[in-house]
Scaffold this active site. Structure first.
Site, short mmCIF file in Angstrom:
data_model
loop_
_atom_site.label_atom_id
_atom_site.label_comp_id
_atom_site.label_asym_id
_atom_site.label_seq_id
_atom_site.Cartn_x
_atom_site.Cartn_y
_atom_site.Cartn_z
N SER A 117 0.89 -1.21 0.19
CA SER A 117 0.14 -0.08 -0.10
C SER A 117 0.77 1.20 -0.07
CB SER A 117 -0.98 -0.01 1.05
OG SER A 117 -1.74 -1.28 1.20
N1 SAH Z 1 -1.04 -4.70 4.13
C1 SAH Z 1 -0.29 -5.10 2.60
C2 SAH Z 1 -1.20 -4.49 1.57
C3 SAH Z 1 -1.14 -5.95 0.58
S1 SAH Z 1 -2.25 -5.79 -0.72
C4 SAH Z 1 1.10 -4.46 2.85
O1 SAH Z 1 1.31 -3.85 3.82
O2 SAH Z 1 1.72 -4.78 1.91
C5 SAH Z 1 -3.58 -6.64 -0.25
C6 SAH Z 1 -3.43 -8.21 0.37
O3 SAH Z 1 -4.66 -8.67 0.59
C7 SAH Z 1 -2.91 -9.08 -1.04
O4 SAH Z 1 -1.44 -9.53 -0.44
C8 SAH Z 1 -3.81 -10.04 -1.30
O5 SAH Z 1 -3.46 -11.38 -1.46
C9 SAH Z 1 -4.71 -10.13 0.03
N2 SAH Z 1 -5.79 -10.44 0.11
C10 SAH Z 1 -6.83 -10.46 -0.72
N3 SAH Z 1 -8.09 -10.99 -0.23
C11 SAH Z 1 -7.93 -11.66 0.74
C12 SAH Z 1 -8.41 -12.64 1.58
N4 SAH Z 1 -9.66 -12.96 1.49
N5 SAH Z 1 -7.73 -13.02 2.64
C13 SAH Z 1 -6.50 -12.95 3.11
N6 SAH Z 1 -5.71 -12.10 2.15
C14 SAH Z 1 -6.56 -11.61 1.12
#
Ligand code: SAH
Length: 220
Positions: free
Chosen positions: A71
């Protein structure tokens, strides 16, 4: 107790660049100085692949593989600030991704539980928590839609991927009065705060947001 990072072997040259980034976040309206000082100390470049590490201190989301992104620093700061308003101890994050948001949070709250649906991303994130000696982050591979019921209830829940509807399963894992911060919607998303009130909840829209979608199922 929140944790401090072990930065052995990481080097301090990027700290000055992070101070510039944090100054910019301040100008964009981030007010919580605890959040800003944690972001000065957290090496965002170790959460990226080497080829992109030189862009780590731009205020932008960047690819981490598997069609996912780390993010934007502004939104990490904003969500963390919103989470801290209720002084939570135990926080659940859905969407570990690179592990950056969880690492920032772990320096400000007692315990962070984090769930990621893509196994290879989870494994990389776990190795980063270990490298930084963050002992108060617990992460696992699962579909975040079911939350992490064994460790519920949580003081706060943070979703870092956008569902199209408020997941009631997750609201049920909040303590009474607990808050969930999430980007809600599909093409057009709103950063939203949901507060649990008994068997119901209150909902407040904060500002526009742009996150990857919250998806069902797991990827191995
Ligand atoms: N907090 C992260 C942002 C990652 S982007 C950071 O600091 O890097 C969002 C993430 O959510 C992705 O890795 C994606 O795989 C995950 N995601 C999407 N749907 C999900 C679900 N149902 N359960 C767990 N993770 C999920």
């Amino acid at each position: 107790m929140s944790q401090t990072l072990d930065l052995a072997g990481i080097g301090m040259t990027s700290r000055r660049t992070r101070m510039r980034l944090v100054q910019r976040l301040r100008e964009e309206g981030i007010r919580n100085e605890d959040v800003l000082s944690v972001m000065v100390e957290t090496p965002r470049h170790i959460f990226l692949d080497e080829a992109l590490a030189h862009r780590a201190y731009e205020d932008t989301a960047l690819p981490i593989g598997y069609n996912q992104t780390i993010s934007q620093p502004y939104i990490v700061a904003r969500m963390t600030e919103l989470i801290l308003e209720s002084s939570p101890h135990r926080v659940l994050e859905l969407g570990t991704g690179s592990g950056y948001q969880a690492s920032v949070l772990a320096q400000l709250v007692g315990e962070v539980y984090s769930v990621e649906r893509i196994q290879p991303l989870l494994e990389k994130a776990l190795s980063r928590f270990k490298r930084l000696k963050l002992h108060n982050v617990f992460a696992r591979h699962a579909d975040g839609g079911v939350g992490w019921p064994e460790c519920a209830p949580y003081d706060a829940i943070l979703m870092t991927a956008a569902p199209t509807e408020i997941p009631l399963e997750l609201v049920c894992q909040l303590k009474e009065g607990g808050r969930m911060i999430l980007p809600l919607g599909d093409a057009s998303q709103s950063l939203t705060v949901v507060t649990r009130r008994g068997n119901s909840y209150e909902q407040k829209i904060i500002e526009p947001a742009l996150f990857v979608p919250f998806l069902p199922g797991v990827v191995r």
